[in-house]
Each structure stands twice: as C-alpha cells, then as structure tokens.
Scaffold this motif. Structure first.
Motif, short mmCIF file in Angstrom:
data_model
loop_
_atom_site.label_atom_id
_atom_site.label_comp_id
_atom_site.label_asym_id
_atom_site.label_seq_id
_atom_site.Cartn_x
_atom_site.Cartn_y
_atom_site.Cartn_z
N GLY A 199 -4.32 13.04 -7.05
CA GLY A 199 -3.83 13.61 -8.30
C GLY A 199 -2.40 14.11 -8.29
N MET A 200 -1.59 13.73 -7.28
CA MET A 200 -0.19 14.14 -7.32
C MET A 200 0.53 13.32 -8.40
N PRO A 201 1.17 13.97 -9.37
CA PRO A 201 1.70 13.26 -10.55
C PRO A 201 2.62 12.09 -10.23
N GLU A 202 3.54 12.26 -9.27
CA GLU A 202 4.45 11.17 -8.94
C GLU A 202 3.67 9.95 -8.43
N VAL A 203 2.63 10.22 -7.67
CA VAL A 203 1.82 9.14 -7.11
C VAL A 203 1.02 8.46 -8.21
N VAL A 204 0.41 9.25 -9.09
CA VAL A 204 -0.36 8.69 -10.19
C VAL A 204 0.54 7.86 -11.10
N GLN A 205 1.74 8.36 -11.38
CA GLN A 205 2.67 7.61 -12.22
C GLN A 205 3.02 6.27 -11.60
N ALA A 206 3.29 6.27 -10.31
CA ALA A 206 3.61 5.02 -9.62
C ALA A 206 2.44 4.04 -9.67
N PHE A 207 1.23 4.57 -9.51
CA PHE A 207 0.06 3.71 -9.54
C PHE A 207 -0.15 3.11 -10.93
N THR A 208 -0.04 3.92 -11.97
CA THR A 208 -0.27 3.41 -13.33
C THR A 208 0.79 2.40 -13.74
N GLU A 209 2.00 2.55 -13.20
CA GLU A 209 3.09 1.64 -13.56
C GLU A 209 3.04 0.33 -12.80
N THR A 210 2.58 0.37 -11.54
CA THR A 210 2.69 -0.82 -10.69
C THR A 210 1.36 -1.28 -10.10
N GLY A 211 0.41 -0.36 -9.93
CA GLY A 211 -0.83 -0.71 -9.24
C GLY A 211 -0.64 -0.95 -7.76
N ASP A 212 0.55 -0.64 -7.23
CA ASP A 212 0.91 -0.93 -5.84
C ASP A 212 0.42 0.18 -4.92
N LEU A 213 -0.65 -0.06 -4.19
CA LEU A 213 -1.21 0.98 -3.33
C LEU A 213 -0.39 1.20 -2.07
N ASN A 214 0.42 0.22 -1.68
CA ASN A 214 1.33 0.46 -0.56
C ASN A 214 2.41 1.48 -0.95
#
Length: 447
Positions: A199-214
């Motif tokens: 639930g860290m916002p920067e991480v969630v934002q990156a996931f929703t934008e790219t789906g890139d788990l790396n």
C-alpha cells in the motif's frame, strides 16, 4: 490521483469549531505530504508550506519566540510570496520531527486562533529522537491522526474498482451470501497482486500505470533502504542529525530477522534467533523503535480467550508482522512475487497470508492477538467482533483448522462460540463459523 480515506478526516477537522492544530503521523512515504498539500489547495485560499528537512534554515524561526506574531513575521520574511491572512491561512509544518520547537509552538497557535496548522512527521513516536530537553509536546493543544499505507479498499479504488462494487461486497458480507463468480475471480486476482504490491502510494501508482512488478520491487527496496537510513537517527541540541551506531546495528539485526522469525512453525518472535552479537535489552529497544516508527506490529499471545483481550495478553510472548505486506514480500528473495501470483509457495505461504491479515487489521487500528498453548493448539488471531471474543483462522488455501474446531467444541473451557475462517473461497456460513475470501478481511470491523 490516489483516493485516500484520510482526506475525509482532514475535512472533518477543518469543519470543527475551535479546532486544535492537527498532527498527521505515519511512516515515511505513505503520502502524508501529498494528501495534506492537496487538501490545502482544495480547501484554503491561502497556504504557507514549511519543510524542515529540506530547508533546515527554517528551523531557526522557532528558536527565538513563541509569540505568534513574531513567528509569522519570521515566516513571511524567510519565504518569498508568503502571505499570512488571518482566518484564511493554513500553515503546513512538514517533517516537524526535525524542528521540535515548531511542534511546541502549536499551543500558542491554538490559543491565538487566527491560523489553522497541520504538521506531518514520520518519526514522531520515537522515544529520544530529539535530544533537546526544553521541547515539550503540547499535550491538550493538538489533535493527532495516523496515516498508514493504502488498505485493500483504497487499492481497489486505485485499480478502477468502483465504490458501488465495494458497497455490493458489504451487502454480501452482511447477508452472508456469495459474491458473484466473475467479481470473486477478479478480486481474488487483485488481492494476490496487493500482497505483492502493498500500500505504499508511489508503488501502487507505478503498478496501476505499468503493471510492472519488477519496477514495483525496485521501488519497494528503495523504500526499505530509506527506512534503514533512519534507523538509529537522532536530533541533537543544535538540530543537527546524528546516528547512534550501536542502536543502528541492533535495529538492523532485529529488522533483518523478521522473515526468518515468521518462518518458524509457531512464528513466536525470539530474540535468541537474532544472529548478530548484542544484548537482549538492546534488541528489545530496537524492536520498540521499529514499532514506534510504525514499521512493524506486535501480535500478543493470550492467556485465555476471554474479553478484555488486552487484559489477558502475555507482554513477553508475541509475533511480529510487517505493517505493509508489499514491503514484507520485498524483503524476501527475487521470484517470491511470481510464486505468490502462481500459487507455488509451500510452507512459507502461511506466514505471508497471516501477515496480510495482520496488515489489514493494523490499518483499521485493531490491536493484534493470537492464542497458543504448549500442546500445539494455536489460533492465528483472536479479536473482538460484534462485542464477542471471536477466533480468526487464516489459510492460504482451504485447509482444515483443527485448533479452531477444538476451541469451539469446548465452550465451557474457552468461552468462545464464533469464528471466522479466511481462506481461498467464497462467502458462506456453516454453523457458528463464517468463511470469507482473503480479500474481504478489510470488512471485519467491530461496528
């Protein structure tokens, strides 16, 4: 924009008459500064922002006087274009832990009443962070709220799951009826991703934008490194920062031991399992540091399954969980994310799924308890639910819960007649056991 529940708390505070200055506590990088600045822009015609970590020279503003007019004069002299309009201005004191005098001034801002003040801080709970002896927290003159990483409901919003869907889930939960198959499949998939992303916002934002788990993993490990940079940090009398190397070593040793502590069968935290040299007292203080910082939560063993739970806990027998599941997964080796998504984990999956439920409960400010006996009987969590002592068992899949059956079957001894089993499956009620899918743990509220 990521929608956060705390925004409504900020609105409620603003609409309170004779309100006290507000202090927003929370882990570093949970989005405190972002949400406070956004709230300020949308609800105030005039905002003055002070960042005491980035602009250290601003700390001296509060060294000379606590008279509000003097402070305002110094602020407007040091910040270009700052305009302090009485009754229309919000002052934001960011990273206030690095300027203890700014927090001490809150009493005088409250008594003056002309300016609204919000402070944010990430190490405010750390005993001894500031070594200055003349800085008192203004007890009774501030309101404190806690901001935590995004919970699963906020994660759903970020992934374009509408509030109407969440409302439907609440209805299914209340009426004990199954979630529609398509919705159940979609939410089960999102929940497995949430375990990895957290639930860290920067991480969630990156996931929703790219789906890139790396990319997600890189960001999470950067956050973990930033936390390690804070370990053992203190503020001296001259407001300069220094690191207590002995304390740093102890905190690192405790922190790095968490994954292996949860790998044990009963998952009880044991200081003897920490490999680094050090005394138990040092490790105990280190564990307290991590808890005060909001990085970990303790889950206490109970002497008996009766209310009040806090009165029946063993102070020295507990488990330790990370407050953000994504950061916990990031502490493990590469490939763990794929194992979670593909269901390839073996024994350790129990630790991961227990941690995500502990994560959900801590984000709703529930205290954590479990029940373990030397005979091997163990209940993952025990909580107060609808005014009753309720057992909660967590299964990564849908295995048997022998201890649950044992406790429920001996009411005269344990005085418990209700339980919730969280596992891989839909909602159903069988006798006095409510079966829930993992993704609905966030709905297990007291009221």
């Amino acid at each position: 924009m990521l929608k956060r529940k705390i925004y409504d708390e900020l609105l409620s505070w603003k609409n309170t008459e004779n309100k006290k200055p507000l202090v927003v506590k929370g882990l570093r990088q949970v989005g405190k500064t972002y949400i406070v600045k956004k709230f300020a822009e949308e609800n105030y015609s005039n905002v003055i922002y002070l960042d005491f970590r980035k602009n250290r020279e601003l700390r001296s503003i509060f060294d000379r006087s606590f008279i509000v007019n003097d402070i305002i004069s110094q602020i407007t002299a040091n910040i270009p274009n700052a305009n302090a309009i009485p009754h229309k201005t919000l002052l934001i004191f960011d990273e206030v832990q690095d300027c203890p005098n700014a927090r001490s001034s809150l009493k005088y801002f409250y008594e003056d009443g002309r300016y609204d003040v919000i402070c944010t801080g990430s190490l405010l709970g750390i005993k001894g962070y500031s070594q200055k002896s003349d800085n008192a927290v203004p007890v009774g003159y501030e309101e404190v709220i806690y901001m935590k990483p995004m919970d699963f409901e906020e994660f759903l919003w970020a992934n374009d799951i509408s509030e109407s869907v969440v409302e439907d889930l609440q209805i299914c939960f209340n009426e004990r009826k199954e979630v529609l198959p398509a919705t159940h499949a979609r939410l089960s998939e999102l929940f497995r991703k949430y375990i990895c992303v957290g639930g860290m916002p920067e991480v969630v934002q990156a996931f929703t934008e790219t789906g890139d788990l790396n990319r997600v993993l890189r960001l999470q490990r950067n956050i973990l490194e930033s936390y390690r940079d804070d370990f053992g940090r203190h503020l001296k009398d001259d407001n300069s920062l220094y690191v207590d190397e002995k304390e740093l070593a102890a905190i690192l040793a405790v922190f790095n031991s968490i994954p292996s502590q949860l790998s044990k069968e009963n998952k009880k935290f044991q200081f003897s399992k920490i490999k680094e040299r050090g005394k138990n007292d040092d490790f105990k203080r280190a564990l307290q540091w991590l808890e005060d910082a909001g990085i970990i939560s303790r889950c206490y063993n109970l002497s008996t399954t009766e209310l009040p739970l806090e009165g029946n806990k063993y102070e020295d027998i507990f488990k330790v969980y990370m407050q953000d599941s994504g950061l916990f997964v990031a502490m493990l080796e590469d490939g763990t994310q794929a194992d979670i998504l593909n269901g390839n984990l073996l024994i350790y999956k129990g630790a991961i799924y227990e941690n995500i439920v502990a994560d959900a409960f801590s984000k709703m400010s529930r205290k954590l308890y479990y029940f373990h006996k030397d005979s091997g009987l163990e209940i993952d969590f025990v909580t107060r639910y609808h005014g009753k002592c309720t057992l909660i068992e967590v299964k990564a899949e849908n295995g048997r819960a022998k201890s649950l059956s044992t406790v429920l079957g001996e009411y005269e001894h344990y005085h418990v007649d209700s339980a919730i089993k969280i596992r891989d499956g839909n909602i159903t009620q069988v006798g006095n056991i409510l079966f829930l899918p993992h993704y609905l743990a966030f709905l297990i509220r007291e009221y």
